[in-house]
Design a protein around this motif. Structure first.
Motif, PDB file in Angstrom:
ATOM      1  N   UNK A 182       5.823   0.905   1.963  1.00 38.24           N
ATOM      2  CA  UNK A 182       5.610   0.740   0.624  1.00 38.24           C
ATOM      3  C   UNK A 182       4.077   0.372   0.719  1.00 38.24           C
ATOM      4  N   UNK A 183       3.330   1.051  -0.207  1.00 39.14           N
ATOM      5  CA  UNK A 183       1.878   1.214  -0.173  1.00 39.14           C
ATOM      6  C   UNK A 183       1.489   1.131  -1.720  1.00 39.14           C
ATOM      7  N   UNK A 197      -1.144   1.803  -8.267  1.00 38.91           N
ATOM      8  CA  UNK A 197      -0.064   2.326  -8.172  1.00 38.91           C
ATOM      9  C   UNK A 197       0.846   2.076  -7.012  1.00 38.91           C
ATOM     10  N   UNK A 198       2.084   1.790  -6.839  1.00 38.31           N
ATOM     11  CA  UNK A 198       2.783   1.468  -5.956  1.00 38.31           C
ATOM     12  C   UNK A 198       3.772   2.456  -5.412  1.00 38.31           C
ATOM     13  N   UNK A 199       3.653   3.040  -4.375  1.00 41.34           N
ATOM     14  CA  UNK A 199       4.734   4.130  -3.798  1.00 41.34           C
ATOM     15  C   UNK A 199       5.538   3.469  -2.977  1.00 41.34           C
ATOM     16  N   UNK A 200       6.881   3.693  -3.051  1.00 43.45           N
ATOM     17  CA  UNK A 200       7.789   3.038  -2.139  1.00 43.45           C
ATOM     18  C   UNK A 200       8.648   3.963  -1.494  1.00 43.45           C
ATOM     19  N   UNK A 201       9.028   3.699  -0.374  1.00 42.47           N
ATOM     20  CA  UNK A 201      10.357   4.352   0.596  1.00 42.47           C
ATOM     21  C   UNK A 201       9.769   5.477   1.271  1.00 42.47           C
ATOM     22  N   UNK A 202       8.562   6.020   1.435  1.00 39.62           N
ATOM     23  CA  UNK A 202       8.028   7.030   2.270  1.00 39.62           C
ATOM     24  C   UNK A 202       8.150   6.746   3.555  1.00 39.62           C
ATOM     25  N   UNK A 203       8.403   7.912   4.410  1.00 38.31           N
ATOM     26  CA  UNK A 203       8.583   7.727   5.778  1.00 38.31           C
ATOM     27  C   UNK A 203       7.375   7.922   6.620  1.00 38.31           C
ATOM     28  N   UNK A 204       7.009   7.101   7.420  1.00 41.90           N
ATOM     29  CA  UNK A 204       6.009   7.239   8.410  1.00 41.90           C
ATOM     30  C   UNK A 204       6.109   6.295   9.696  1.00 41.90           C
ATOM     31  N   UNK A 205       5.188   6.554  10.605  1.00 41.99           N
ATOM     32  CA  UNK A 205       5.362   6.328  11.890  1.00 41.99           C
ATOM     33  C   UNK A 205       4.133   4.813  11.843  1.00 41.99           C
TER      34      UNK A 205
END
Length: 88
Positions: free
Chosen positions: A25-26, A35-43
Motif C-alpha cells: 500500500x503506497x 492518492x492511495x494505491x492498495x494491494x499491488x505486489x512487489x518485493x
C-alpha cells in the motif's frame, strides 16, 4: 516466471538483505493531491525496506497512479458545480 525466481534469489542491492514478495500500500502525492494505491505486489527487503518490482510491474503502478490522479482531478473539478435539474 523466471524473472520472479531470479528476484527471489537476489539479495537487496542496497543492503544485501533478503527479499520477500508482499502486497503493498503506497500513498502518492502530486500537486497537493494525494492518492492511495492498495494491494499491488512487489518485493520488499526485509532489512532496509527497499521496494522492487517485477519487469513491467513499475509501469503498471505508474499507470494506475496516473489514472487515480486523473480521476481525483475530475472529481475536484466537479466540486462546486451546479446540481443537475431534471424536468418534472
Amino acid at each position: 516466471m523466471d524473472s520472479e525466481k531470479e528476484l527471489m534469489k537476489s539479495p537487496c542491492s542496497e543492503c544485501g538483505g533478503k527479499l520477500k514478495r508482499t502486497a503493498l500500500t503506497q500513498v502518492f502525492e502530486k500537486d497537493g493531491v494525494r492518492v492511495k494505491l492498495n494491494g499491488f505486489k512487489g518485493w520488499v527487503c526485509t532489512q532496509c525496506g527497499e521496494i522492487y518490482f517485477e519487469p513491467s510491474g513499475a509501469d503498471r503502478v505508474v499507470q494506475s497512479v496516473n489514472r487515480l490522479f486523473s480521476l481525483a482531478s475530475q472529481i475536484d473539478s466537479m466540486k462546486g458545480a451546479s446540481p443537475l435539474s431534471y424536468p418534472k
